[in-house]
Design a protein around this motif. Structure first.
Motif, short mmCIF file in Angstrom:
data_model
loop_
_atom_site.label_atom_id
_atom_site.label_comp_id
_atom_site.label_asym_id
_atom_site.label_seq_id
_atom_site.Cartn_x
_atom_site.Cartn_y
_atom_site.Cartn_z
N LEU A 76 42.65 32.60 35.13
CA LEU A 76 42.05 31.96 36.35
C LEU A 76 40.97 32.96 36.74
N VAL A 77 39.80 32.90 36.81
CA VAL A 77 39.04 34.04 37.14
C VAL A 77 38.25 33.49 38.43
N VAL A 78 38.55 34.69 39.47
CA VAL A 78 37.78 34.51 41.03
C VAL A 78 36.59 35.07 41.06
N GLY A 79 35.25 34.70 41.55
CA GLY A 79 34.25 35.47 41.49
C GLY A 79 33.24 34.85 42.24
N THR A 80 31.87 35.45 42.43
CA THR A 80 30.84 34.91 43.15
C THR A 80 29.73 34.53 41.97
N HIS A 81 28.55 34.26 42.36
CA HIS A 81 27.61 33.74 41.57
C HIS A 81 27.63 34.47 40.25
N SER A 128 39.13 38.64 38.27
CA SER A 128 37.91 38.74 39.12
C SER A 128 36.63 39.31 38.39
N LEU A 129 35.51 38.80 39.00
CA LEU A 129 34.18 39.19 38.49
C LEU A 129 33.29 38.81 39.53
N THR A 130 32.77 39.81 40.09
CA THR A 130 31.67 39.79 41.03
C THR A 130 30.28 40.76 40.69
N LYS A 141 32.85 45.47 33.50
CA LYS A 141 32.06 44.01 33.62
C LYS A 141 32.13 43.41 31.97
N ARG A 142 31.92 44.36 31.18
CA ARG A 142 32.31 43.89 29.75
C ARG A 142 33.58 43.59 29.35
N ALA A 143 34.44 44.24 29.87
CA ALA A 143 35.95 43.72 29.73
C ALA A 143 36.33 42.56 30.27
N ALA A 144 35.87 42.43 31.50
CA ALA A 144 36.02 41.25 32.22
C ALA A 144 35.53 39.94 31.61
N ARG A 145 34.60 40.11 31.12
CA ARG A 145 33.63 38.78 30.32
C ARG A 145 34.66 38.64 29.13
N ALA A 146 34.82 39.87 28.14
CA ALA A 146 35.52 39.54 27.08
C ALA A 146 37.07 38.75 27.14
N GLU A 147 37.43 39.02 28.37
CA GLU A 147 38.93 38.46 28.61
C GLU A 147 38.63 37.14 29.16
N ILE A 148 37.68 36.84 29.64
CA ILE A 148 37.42 35.28 29.90
C ILE A 148 37.23 34.61 28.76
N ALA A 149 36.23 35.19 27.99
CA ALA A 149 35.79 34.48 26.57
C ALA A 149 37.04 34.06 25.66
N SER A 150 37.89 35.06 25.76
CA SER A 150 39.03 34.91 24.86
C SER A 150 40.25 34.20 25.29
N GLY A 151 40.10 34.08 26.48
CA GLY A 151 41.09 33.07 27.05
C GLY A 151 42.53 33.69 27.65
N THR A 152 42.44 35.41 27.66
CA THR A 152 43.10 36.09 28.22
C THR A 152 43.37 36.16 29.93
N LEU A 208 34.70 37.35 50.65
CA LEU A 208 35.41 36.01 50.53
C LEU A 208 36.10 36.20 49.02
N ALA A 209 35.36 36.35 47.86
CA ALA A 209 35.87 36.42 46.69
C ALA A 209 37.25 37.31 46.54
N ASP A 210 37.12 38.62 47.08
CA ASP A 210 38.05 39.54 46.97
C ASP A 210 39.22 39.01 47.56
N GLN A 211 39.06 38.26 48.94
CA GLN A 211 40.42 37.65 49.81
C GLN A 211 40.87 36.78 48.88
N HIS A 212 40.25 35.72 48.22
CA HIS A 212 40.83 34.74 47.33
C HIS A 212 41.57 35.52 46.30
N TYR A 213 41.04 36.46 45.71
CA TYR A 213 41.49 37.11 44.35
C TYR A 213 42.82 37.64 44.72
N MET A 214 42.77 38.48 46.16
CA MET A 214 44.12 38.96 46.32
C MET A 214 45.23 38.10 46.80
N THR A 215 44.67 36.90 47.40
CA THR A 215 45.96 35.95 47.77
C THR A 215 46.24 35.21 46.63
N ILE A 216 45.50 34.86 45.74
CA ILE A 216 46.03 34.20 44.43
C ILE A 216 46.68 35.04 43.42
#
Length: 700
Positions: free
Chosen positions: A382-387, A358-360, A368-379, A337-345
């Protein structure tokens, strides 16, 4: 004094001890108050005991007498034996037969006083009970236990707890009540008790366990006696007061800054919008954005039936937040479901200036490290993910809006953890499982509610039919007719692999059969939860393109799959699915302008509950009506299919049976917290007891 008595650990109550205390603790009974607030399962009227000489075939009777003899009798069936016991009173004797329960030879003894309850029938050996309910009242003729606790009155019947039998519980309850102070602390404010003419708490507890003789046993077994209703109201009142208190404390906090809405923001939202919003979507969006402009953080539930268009409303709210410099977290319960939301958005946002990430759980290592860094920096805006979004290592630069899809699949702690990653961000939770009003007052009682009614224009109602498994050729012909017109179909199965224990058609085996034997000229693909993420994506993308004609799947397609050309849904073993789940599955078709059909395939004979589910689905496509019916059929504990739904731990109240009391309790709780004379004591009680009492996040 009374508070000390009620909070006394059960282990130190006479006759309990460590072993029984451990058994009681396993079901949440730790203190005297816990014990007193555990209702009997039902009640028996043992005041009107029937003399054995007056017993007649066909009647249901309660008798009490002394064990005369007992033993095991073989039958003509190999390995099948009957345990028989003969019980007598002063007027005569009766036999009780227990099929294949030889272990009872270690339960019954000569001279025991026992109660038998059940229907009577005439057999070759005379009058007998067959498999009656039984209870050992006195171990033998010398036992001095008070018989009037167990017979000769309206008797409470408790559920057995480990080694603690119903009789033991009744004796323990009688003993505890005898030691109970005349007056006990009452958490319900006196003005409420007086206004509603509630009996005193001590009287209510005593009469719930040992009702006076003038109370109807029918009323007791419906949990409608004055004593029972008083304790149910008390529980609901405290729960609702805690929810109101929690909501008010949330409202007293302030977010980093409220959003601003001007022509620039409105223009950005319009650029994302692929179609005109329905009236229902417009109302919901207006309510959400109004909340976002307030200094207090939003806590709102967005409800909508299958296909009502909740995601686009949530995305527009996300655009408003991002245009104000905030980041947005969009959490879904499953990777698919997260992947579908990610593709749609991502598709809808591709011409905007915002970056969607996306982060699942399947994202690992350097990615994963790159995704977290981009979230932390504000790059990543909008991040779509699971738990995976709630993991401690995930940090946001400025999280302003949290969107949680299918909220009931997350625990309340996960919701709180994600919210804590921002400076009191706005929170929007969504569900495509319409929440009945009663549950909305409980699991979501601290949220404001927006409802999207109606479906987008052009949608046609889905025709739903139920057919037995024996008419499979006819069902496949319906599917073939749709395929010949260029449409696509789903065939849903409960399991992934065949099980020897459960006779269900498995998706893996049936996908092969559909391809080789049923639809060889069409392409059939398999989709299930055990597949790798990229494999699922490939299958779903092929189905969306039309390269796959029939998708054989498990319930991974229950939410989120959106293929407008799919017009046929076949659900195998439909009698095994919950009503709301069937409605969700049905909602995968009917998403375009073509007429669609859902076929519910069942195996006869149907249970009464299974028939009720199928009939309800055939009668209506209104998800809100279906949700109410599902709640009636299954009860609140199973409504969401998970115990992580945020439902309270209720000791005595039933959300379906007692829903009128729940609404009354909410009104009274609001009034009490608004009254300065009542509110301070009530708030102090809730701050101490609420979280532990209801098994939920603290009211603070």
């Amino acid at each position: 004094m009374s508070d000390d008595f009620l909070s006394q650990p059960l282990q130190f109550v006479k006759g309990v001890g460590p072993r029984r205390a451990a058994d009681l603790a396993r079901v949440g009974l730790l203190t005297v108050e816990d014990l007193l607030l555990r209702f009997p399962l039902r009640y028996e009227n043992r005041a009107g005991l029937t003399p054995m000489a007056a017993l007649r075939p066909g009647q249901t009777a309660t008798v009490v007498g002394e064990v005369l003899s007992f033993g095991i009798r073989p039958t003509r069936r190999p390995g099948f034996r009957l345990f028989e016991v003969v019980v007598r009173d002063e007027s005569g004797a009766v036999r009780a037969v227990f099929p294949n329960q030889a272990f009872l030879k270690d339960v019954f003894r000569a001279q025991q006083q026992v109660v038998l309850f059940g229907p009577l029938e005439h057999r070759s050996g005379g009058l007998q009970f067959t498999n009656p309910e039984y209870e050992i009242v006195r171990g033998d003729a010398e036992d001095s236990d008070d018989a009037h606790v167990h017979t000769g009155r309206l008797v409470p019947i408790y559920e057995k707890i480990g080694s603690v039998t119903p009789r033991m519980q009744r004796s323990l309850m009688h003993q505890v009540l005898a030691a109970m102070p005349e007056e006990v602390d009452d958490p319900v404010p006196a003005p409420v008790r007086q206004a509603l003419a509630l009996p005193p708490r001590r009287v209510a507890i005593e009469h719930t366990h040992f009702p006076p003789g003038d109370v109807s046993v029918v009323e007791l077994n419906a949990f409608k006696s004055a004593a029972q209703q008083r304790l149910i109201f008390e529980e609901f009142f405290l729960f609702q007061a805690g929810l109101v208190m929690r909501k008010r404390r949330q409202s007293s906090t302030h977010k980093a800054r409220p959003v601003q809405v001007d022509d620039r923001v409105r223009g950005a939202a319009r650029k994302v919008l692929p179609f005109r919003l329905t009236d229902g979507q417009k109302v919901a969006l207006r309510e959400i954005v109004t909340d976002m402009q307030r200094p207090e953080p939003m806590h709102r539930l967005l409800q909508g039936d299958v296909g009502a268009g909740k995601t686009i409303v949530a995305l527009l709210a996300a655009v408003v937040a991002m245009e104000n410099g905030f980041q947005v977290a969009f959490m879904a319960p499953t990777e698919i479901l997260a992947d579908q939301h990610y593709m749609t958005i991502r598709r809808l946002m591709e011409h905007s200036r915002f970056r969607v990430g996306s982060l699942t759980g399947s994202v690992t290592g350097a990615k994963k490290r790159a995704a977290r860094a981009e979230i932390a920096s504000g790059t990543t805006h909008l991040v779509v993910g699971t738990h995976a979004l709630v993991e401690g290592a995930v940090e946001f630069r400025e999280l302003g809006l949290v969107i949680i899809d299918e909220q009931h699949r997350f625990g309340v702690m996960q919701r709180a953890t994600l919210r804590a990653k921002g400076q009191h961000p706005d929170v929007l939770v969504m569900t495509a499982t319409p929440i009945p009003r009663t549950l909305a007052l409980t699991a979501f009682g601290d949220l404001d509610v927006s409802v999207i009614r109606g479906l987008p224009p052009g949608r046609q109602p889905i025709r739903t039919v139920a057919k037995p498994d024996s008419r499979r050729d006819e069902i496949y012909q319906l599917v073939r007719k749709e395929l010949e017109q260029g449409r696509q179909a789903y065939v849903i199965y409960p399991l992934v692999e065949a099980s020897e224990k459960i006779d269900l058609r498995a998706a893996t085996a049936m996908a092969e059969t559909l391809q080789s034997d049923v639809f060889p000229e069409y392409r059939v693909a398999l989709l299930h939860g055990k597949m790798k993420s990229d494999e699922k994506d490939q299958v779903m993308a092929a189905f969306a393109r039309g390269d796959v004609h029939v998708l054989a799947a498990t319930t991974v397609v229950e939410v989120g799959v959106d293929v407008a050309n799919a017009t046929m849904m076949v659900v195998e073993h439909a009698e095994r699915f919950g009503l709301s789940q069937l409605h969700q599955l049905r909602g995968r078709v009917g998403r375009g302008t073509h007429a669609s059909t859902c076929v519910l395939v069942y195996q006869a004979p149907l249970t009464e509950q299974g028939r009720a589910r199928l009939e309800a689905l055939i009668e209506t496509t209104d998800g809100f009506l279906i949700a109410e019916r599902d709640l009636e059929i299954r009860g609140p504990g199973d409504f969401f299919g998970t115990r992580q739904s945020g439902l309270p731990t209720l000791r005595v109240g039933d959300l379906v049976r007692d829903h009128i009391l729940m609404e009354e309790a909410r009104r009274e709780a609001l009034a009490s917290l608004d009254d300065p004379q009542q509110s301070s004591a009530l708030m102090a009680y809730l701050s101490t007891h609420w979280a532990e009492r209801f098994g939920l996040v603290d009211v603070g």
